[in-house]
Design a protein around this motif. Structure first.
Motif: not given
Length: 285
Positions: A198-209, A217-234
């Motif tokens: 999920i994180d790599i997808s957004i880093y590479l320019g994906a709009d969604g996963v 683990f729905p909340e965890l997947c969404v949290e990964i996406y939200n942090n990737a969107q904010k570019e908090d890659w760590i």
């Protein structure tokens, strides 16, 4: 709603709750839809690979689509898989679902005989021309027997009514090349179909996963996406590692014959009391 929003965010490839007679379990479907939406997901993708779409009768496909759209009440967009062995059969699936209120259709290449370049392009041009709803290309070689060619994609991004690509080809280098080549197409979106990236997808320019593990683990997947969107890659990478560890532990807890994504998801959801049974469409067990 802008068409581009359909493929943005976390998009569950929703399993299809079934009764023992292989009919749609409506009560379980209600609970599942609420569970996923409450978990923060952005679009529901029904009747795809994880949803056993091609295995379900047209009558039950329509019942599921209509019911999910009505029950969702516009909380999130709903798109549906319509894949079939030929273009005409896909069109029949589209016609069958036309009155269900969906937001878009998702289709693979035909999956009985392999197609050449002209046939790849022709298949999706036919769907785009005949469908009233937007078409999303689904590239999943493990099910179709071939990858969507790059030359075909180059042509199809220019076709009206084709709005995006769900890439489940398991080739990150190629996915990156696709995104970078067509990033300028503001009306064309990219989604990657892998839970562990999920994180790599957004880093590479994906709009969604489109991660099947969002069932687990729905909340965890969404949290990964939200942090990737904010570019908090760590933070995104840390959460992704957490998800990957949990998913491996969970998958390893099931017998080898139950390792298919939809089987594990159904067993897990049944154990959590979200769906009533873990039936898979016959003859699969």
């Amino acid at each position: 709603m802008e068409q581009k929003e359909i493929l943005k965010g976390i998009i569950p490839p929703m399993i299809t709750p079934l009764n023992k007679d292989f009919k749609i379990d409506r009560k379980s479907t209600e609970k599942l839809v609420d569970y996923l939406i409450d978990g923060g997901i952005h679009t529901l993708f029904i009747l795809g690979t994880t949803g056993e779409g091609p295995l379900i009768s047209k009558a039950e496909q329509f019942k599921l689509a209509k019911f999910v759209v009505e029950y969702t009440e516009g909380r999130v967009p709903v798109i549906a898989g319509v894949s079939a062995p030929s273009s005409l059969e896909v069109l029949k699936n589209i016609e069958n679902l036309n009155e269900s209120g969906l937001d878009g259709y998702v289709s693979t290449l035909p999956f009985y005989d392999k197609t050449n370049l002209k046939e790849e392009i022709k298949h999706f041009e036919i769907l785009a021309a005949e469908s009233e709803l937007p078409i999303i290309i689904y590239d999943i070689p493990v099910k179709v027997g071939q990858r969507l060619s790059e030359k075909a994609l180059e042509n199809l991004v220019e076709v009206d009514n084709i709005i995006g690509l769900k890439d489940s080809s398991s080739n990150l280098r190629n996915f990156r090349e696709r995104v970078e080549k067509f990033r300028h197409k503001k009306d064309f979106s990219f989604a990657l179909g892998h839970s562990d990236m999920i994180d790599i997808s957004i880093y590479l320019g994906a709009d969604g996963v489109v991660p099947s593990d969002v069932h687990l683990f729905p909340e965890l997947c969404v949290e990964i996406y939200n942090n990737a969107q904010k570019e908090d890659w760590i933070k995104a990478r840390k959460l992704q590692s957490e998800l990957n560890k949990k998913r491996i532990e969970l998958y390893n807890s099931f017998p080898a014959q139950s390792r298919a994504n939809n089987k594990v998801c159904k067993k897990h959801l049944k154990a959590k009391g979200i769906i009533a049974s873990d039936y898979i469409m016959a003859p699969y067990i």
